[in-house]
Design a protein around this motif. Structure first.
Motif, PDB file in Angstrom:
ATOM      1  N   THR A   1       0.902  -8.525  -2.536  1.00  0.00           N
ATOM      2  CA  THR A   1       1.593  -7.354  -3.090  1.00  0.00           C
ATOM      3  C   THR A   1       1.234  -7.168  -4.557  1.00  0.00           C
ATOM      4  OG1 THR A   1       3.579  -8.616  -3.730  1.00  0.00           O
ATOM      5  CG2 THR A   1       3.530  -7.683  -1.509  1.00  0.00           C
ATOM      6  N   GLY A   2       1.220  -8.272  -5.321  1.00  0.00           N
ATOM      7  CA  GLY A   2       0.957  -8.170  -6.750  1.00  0.00           C
ATOM      8  C   GLY A   2      -0.449  -7.709  -7.072  1.00  0.00           C
ATOM      9  N   LEU A   3      -1.438  -8.253  -6.390  1.00  0.00           N
ATOM     10  CA  LEU A   3      -2.825  -7.864  -6.652  1.00  0.00           C
ATOM     11  C   LEU A   3      -3.090  -6.417  -6.234  1.00  0.00           C
ATOM     12  CD1 LEU A   3      -5.007 -10.982  -5.744  1.00  0.00           C
ATOM     13  CD2 LEU A   3      -4.589  -9.984  -7.997  1.00  0.00           C
ATOM     14  N   THR A   4      -2.485  -5.995  -5.139  1.00  0.00           N
ATOM     15  CA  THR A   4      -2.647  -4.604  -4.700  1.00  0.00           C
ATOM     16  C   THR A   4      -2.101  -3.646  -5.737  1.00  0.00           C
ATOM     17  OG1 THR A   4      -2.477  -5.293  -2.385  1.00  0.00           O
ATOM     18  CG2 THR A   4      -2.144  -2.964  -2.856  1.00  0.00           C
ATOM     19  N   LEU A   5      -0.914  -3.972  -6.252  1.00  0.00           N
ATOM     20  CA  LEU A   5      -0.319  -3.146  -7.303  1.00  0.00           C
ATOM     21  C   LEU A   5      -1.186  -3.164  -8.552  1.00  0.00           C
ATOM     22  CD1 LEU A   5       1.610  -3.241 -10.056  1.00  0.00           C
ATOM     23  CD2 LEU A   5       1.986  -1.441  -8.370  1.00  0.00           C
ATOM     24  N   TRP A   6      -1.687  -4.352  -8.916  1.00  0.00           N
ATOM     25  CA  TRP A   6      -2.488  -4.490 -10.138  1.00  0.00           C
ATOM     26  C   TRP A   6      -3.748  -3.631 -10.060  1.00  0.00           C
ATOM     27  CZ3 TRP A   6      -7.337  -6.011 -11.701  1.00  0.00           C
ATOM     28  CH2 TRP A   6      -7.487  -6.342 -13.053  1.00  0.00           C
ATOM     29  N   VAL A   7      -4.454  -3.707  -8.952  1.00  0.00           N
ATOM     30  CA  VAL A   7      -5.682  -2.926  -8.799  1.00  0.00           C
ATOM     31  C   VAL A   7      -5.378  -1.433  -8.840  1.00  0.00           C
ATOM     32  CG1 VAL A   7      -7.569  -2.348  -7.226  1.00  0.00           C
ATOM     33  CG2 VAL A   7      -6.912  -4.740  -7.545  1.00  0.00           C
ATOM     34  N   GLY A   8      -4.340  -1.010  -8.116  1.00  0.00           N
ATOM     35  CA  GLY A   8      -3.983   0.401  -8.109  1.00  0.00           C
ATOM     36  C   GLY A   8      -3.599   0.904  -9.488  1.00  0.00           C
ATOM     37  N   TRP A   9      -2.888   0.086 -10.245  1.00  0.00           N
ATOM     38  CA  TRP A   9      -2.443   0.491 -11.586  1.00  0.00           C
ATOM     39  C   TRP A   9      -3.627   0.585 -12.548  1.00  0.00           C
ATOM     40  CZ3 TRP A   9       1.321   2.989 -13.552  1.00  0.00           C
ATOM     41  CH2 TRP A   9       1.643   2.895 -14.906  1.00  0.00           C
ATOM     42  N   GLN A  10      -4.549  -0.386 -12.479  1.00  0.00           N
ATOM     43  CA  GLN A  10      -5.704  -0.346 -13.379  1.00  0.00           C
ATOM     44  C   GLN A  10      -6.585   0.878 -13.094  1.00  0.00           C
ATOM     45  OE1 GLN A  10      -5.433  -2.717 -15.690  1.00  0.00           O
ATOM     46  NE2 GLN A  10      -3.739  -3.472 -14.449  1.00  0.00           N
ATOM     47  N   LEU A  11      -6.852   1.128 -11.818  1.00  0.00           N
ATOM     48  CA  LEU A  11      -7.729   2.249 -11.463  1.00  0.00           C
ATOM     49  C   LEU A  11      -7.097   3.594 -11.809  1.00  0.00           C
ATOM     50  CD1 LEU A  11      -9.170   1.065  -8.011  1.00  0.00           C
ATOM     51  CD2 LEU A  11     -10.289   1.028 -10.259  1.00  0.00           C
ATOM     52  N   SER A  12      -5.777   3.718 -11.576  1.00  0.00           N
ATOM     53  CA  SER A  12      -5.122   4.988 -11.881  1.00  0.00           C
ATOM     54  C   SER A  12      -5.040   5.214 -13.388  1.00  0.00           C
ATOM     55  CB  SER A  12      -3.722   5.030 -11.264  1.00  0.00           C
ATOM     56  OG  SER A  12      -2.907   3.973 -11.743  1.00  0.00           O
ATOM     57  N   THR A  13      -4.837   4.142 -14.155  1.00  0.00           N
ATOM     58  CA  THR A  13      -4.840   4.280 -15.616  1.00  0.00           C
ATOM     59  C   THR A  13      -6.215   4.710 -16.112  1.00  0.00           C
ATOM     60  OG1 THR A  13      -3.136   2.576 -15.880  1.00  0.00           O
ATOM     61  CG2 THR A  13      -4.464   3.102 -17.810  1.00  0.00           C
ATOM     62  N   LEU A  14      -7.262   4.071 -15.593  1.00  0.00           N
ATOM     63  CA  LEU A  14      -8.624   4.434 -15.981  1.00  0.00           C
ATOM     64  C   LEU A  14      -8.919   5.887 -15.638  1.00  0.00           C
ATOM     65  CD1 LEU A  14     -11.430   3.680 -17.023  1.00  0.00           C
ATOM     66  CD2 LEU A  14     -11.971   2.836 -14.725  1.00  0.00           C
ATOM     67  N   ALA A  15      -8.476   6.307 -14.452  1.00  0.00           N
ATOM     68  CA  ALA A  15      -8.686   7.708 -14.057  1.00  0.00           C
ATOM     69  C   ALA A  15      -7.939   8.643 -15.008  1.00  0.00           C
ATOM     70  CB  ALA A  15      -8.212   7.917 -12.618  1.00  0.00           C
ATOM     71  N   GLY A  16      -6.728   8.258 -15.412  1.00  0.00           N
ATOM     72  CA  GLY A  16      -5.970   9.073 -16.353  1.00  0.00           C
ATOM     73  C   GLY A  16      -6.655   9.190 -17.699  1.00  0.00           C
TER      74      GLY A  16
ATOM     75  N   ILE B   1       0.343  -5.568 -20.691  1.00  0.00           N
ATOM     76  CA  ILE B   1       1.782  -5.325 -20.516  1.00  0.00           C
ATOM     77  C   ILE B   1       2.138  -5.239 -19.039  1.00  0.00           C
ATOM     78  CG2 ILE B   1       3.690  -3.750 -21.000  1.00  0.00           C
ATOM     79  CD1 ILE B   1       2.322  -2.966 -23.571  1.00  0.00           C
ATOM     80  N   LEU B   2       1.345  -4.509 -18.280  1.00  0.00           N
ATOM     81  CA  LEU B   2       1.533  -4.349 -16.826  1.00  0.00           C
ATOM     82  C   LEU B   2       2.973  -3.953 -16.494  1.00  0.00           C
ATOM     83  CD1 LEU B   2       0.068  -4.471 -14.133  1.00  0.00           C
ATOM     84  CD2 LEU B   2       0.660  -6.878 -13.962  1.00  0.00           C
ATOM     85  N   GLY B   3       3.419  -2.888 -17.120  1.00  0.00           N
ATOM     86  CA  GLY B   3       4.763  -2.361 -16.849  1.00  0.00           C
ATOM     87  C   GLY B   3       4.768  -0.879 -17.164  1.00  0.00           C
ATOM     88  N   GLY B   4       4.842  -0.034 -16.159  1.00  0.00           N
ATOM     89  CA  GLY B   4       4.680   1.402 -16.358  1.00  0.00           C
ATOM     90  C   GLY B   4       5.631   2.002 -17.367  1.00  0.00           C
TER      91      GLY B   4
ATOM     92  N   VAL C   1       0.267   5.410  -8.352  1.00  0.00           N
ATOM     93  CA  VAL C   1      -0.960   6.049  -8.818  1.00  0.00           C
ATOM     94  C   VAL C   1      -0.700   7.273  -9.693  1.00  0.00           C
ATOM     95  CG1 VAL C   1      -3.028   7.296  -8.059  1.00  0.00           C
ATOM     96  CG2 VAL C   1      -2.405   5.124  -6.983  1.00  0.00           C
ATOM     97  N   PRO C   2       0.176   8.211  -9.307  1.00  0.00           N
ATOM     98  CA  PRO C   2       0.438   9.347 -10.203  1.00  0.00           C
ATOM     99  C   PRO C   2       0.994   8.910 -11.556  1.00  0.00           C
ATOM    100  CG  PRO C   2       1.256   9.804  -8.007  1.00  0.00           C
ATOM    101  CD  PRO C   2       0.886   8.356  -8.030  1.00  0.00           C
TER     102      PRO C   2
ATOM    103  N   LEU D   1       0.799  -1.228   0.000  1.00  0.00           N
ATOM    104  CA  LEU D   1       0.000   0.000   0.000  1.00  0.00           C
ATOM    105  C   LEU D   1       0.837   1.285   0.000  1.00  0.00           C
ATOM    106  CD1 LEU D   1      -3.007  -0.916   2.332  1.00  0.00           C
ATOM    107  CD2 LEU D   1      -3.069  -0.449  -0.128  1.00  0.00           C
ATOM    108  N   PRO D   2       1.905   1.406   0.808  1.00  0.00           N
ATOM    109  CA  PRO D   2       2.680   2.653   0.767  1.00  0.00           C
ATOM    110  C   PRO D   2       3.294   2.945  -0.598  1.00  0.00           C
ATOM    111  CG  PRO D   2       3.210   1.371   2.722  1.00  0.00           C
ATOM    112  CD  PRO D   2       2.396   0.486   1.848  1.00  0.00           C
ATOM    113  N   LEU D   3       3.601   1.907  -1.369  1.00  0.00           N
ATOM    114  CA  LEU D   3       4.220   2.103  -2.676  1.00  0.00           C
ATOM    115  C   LEU D   3       3.240   2.654  -3.703  1.00  0.00           C
ATOM    116  CD1 LEU D   3       6.430  -1.118  -2.964  1.00  0.00           C
ATOM    117  CD2 LEU D   3       7.029   1.129  -2.064  1.00  0.00           C
ATOM    118  N   LEU D   4       1.946   2.563  -3.419  1.00  0.00           N
ATOM    119  CA  LEU D   4       0.954   3.091  -4.355  1.00  0.00           C
ATOM    120  C   LEU D   4       1.012   4.607  -4.469  1.00  0.00           C
ATOM    121  CD1 LEU D   4      -2.238   0.913  -3.717  1.00  0.00           C
ATOM    122  CD2 LEU D   4      -0.447   0.626  -5.440  1.00  0.00           C
ATOM    123  N   PHE D   5       1.617   5.268  -3.502  1.00  0.00           N
ATOM    124  CA  PHE D   5       1.742   6.726  -3.587  1.00  0.00           C
ATOM    125  C   PHE D   5       2.594   7.138  -4.783  1.00  0.00           C
ATOM    126  CE2 PHE D   5       0.616   6.334   0.938  1.00  0.00           C
ATOM    127  CZ  PHE D   5      -0.381   7.290   1.019  1.00  0.00           C
ATOM    128  N   GLY D   6       3.514   6.262  -5.199  1.00  0.00           N
ATOM    129  CA  GLY D   6       4.290   6.538  -6.399  1.00  0.00           C
ATOM    130  C   GLY D   6       3.677   5.937  -7.643  1.00  0.00           C
TER     131      GLY D   6
END
Length: 234
Positions: free
Chosen positions: A139-154, A52-55, A25-26, A18-23
């Motif tokens: 860890t992986g699922l938390t990152l995956w959910v955060g990445w999908q939601l932040s991409t959708l928001a973008g 791809i799942l790779g920023g 999500v943006p 969770l703390p890593l999502l601060f970097g």
């Protein structure tokens, strides 16, 4: 010390990520906006975050797509950028080799930069329990959910931004922000400097091949500098 259950391992993995999502999500927001600016449809931008799942590789893909680079060059460039995932896999293989194939495939898909960073300490220094792979799942699922939601928001935000607003400059700024804190050893600084010089010197190459050439030059210089550092330490 009693063994943690699968659910406890999963919750611990979520808490570690969770703390890593601060970097994360943006960065996802920026990618969503840049994907649209590069001419990709919204559904494709969102789908890329799952496929791809790779920023960094997704941003490179969007940049090259917008420049109308041939697909073969895009594929090769994204592959070079994602080579680091092979190192993550090699590092984690000894801890996961006894799992069924379905588990190994799932965890390999979720093994991103941030998921690995949060999980490797648990696997390397924690107890060898039968359910410890649920930590990496968390860890992986938390990152995956955060990445999908932040991409959708973008994507949703980017759809409201006029096409006349050029956002290409934010790609370079994003990568500089990600790279600068990681440059600690001399070999890492050498790799970054050589890659930067090569990128500027080889701008004339067709089909954006300077990206691949600069990456290879930087990796080669970094490996050479690392060997020299080890010799001096001996």
């Amino acid at each position: 010390m009693p063994e943690r259950s699968a659910s406890a391992e999963f919750r611990a993995g979520v808490a570690a990520e969770l703390p890593l999502l601060f970097g994360v999500v943006p960065f996802g927001l920026i990618f969503g906006v840049l994907g649209l600016a590069a001419g990709l449809p919204g559904w494709a931008v969102v789908a890329m975050s799952s496929i791809i799942l790779g920023g960094s590789s997704q941003v490179v893909f969007a940049q090259l797509w917008g420049a109308q680079v041939p697909p073969a060059v895009i594929t090769a460039t994204v592959g070079v950028v994602n080579l680091r995932h092979a190192l993550y896999s090699a590092s984690m293989a000894r801890y996961l080799r006894d799992l069924p194939l379905r588990w190994r495939l799932l965890l390999a898909y979720l093994l991103t930069d941030e998921a690995y960073a949060a999980a490797i300490e648990r696997f390397a220094n924690g107890p060898e329990t039968p359910a410890r792979h649920f930590f990496l799942l968390g860890t992986g699922l938390t990152l995956w959910v955060g990445w999908q939601l932040s991409t959708l928001a973008g994507v949703l935000v980017g759809a409201a931004i006029p096409a006349s607003w050029s956002l290409d400059f934010s790609i370079a700024l994003t990568f500089i922000a990600l790279l600068a804190p990681a440059l600690r050893r001399r070999s890492e600084c050498v790799a970054a400097a050589v890659a930067a010089i090569a990128a500027l010197a080889l701008q004339g190459l067709p089909h954006k091949l300077w990206i691949i050439a600069a990456a290879l030059a930087g990796m080669g210089a970094g490996m050479l500098a690392r060997r020299l550092d080890r010799r001096e330490a001996e």
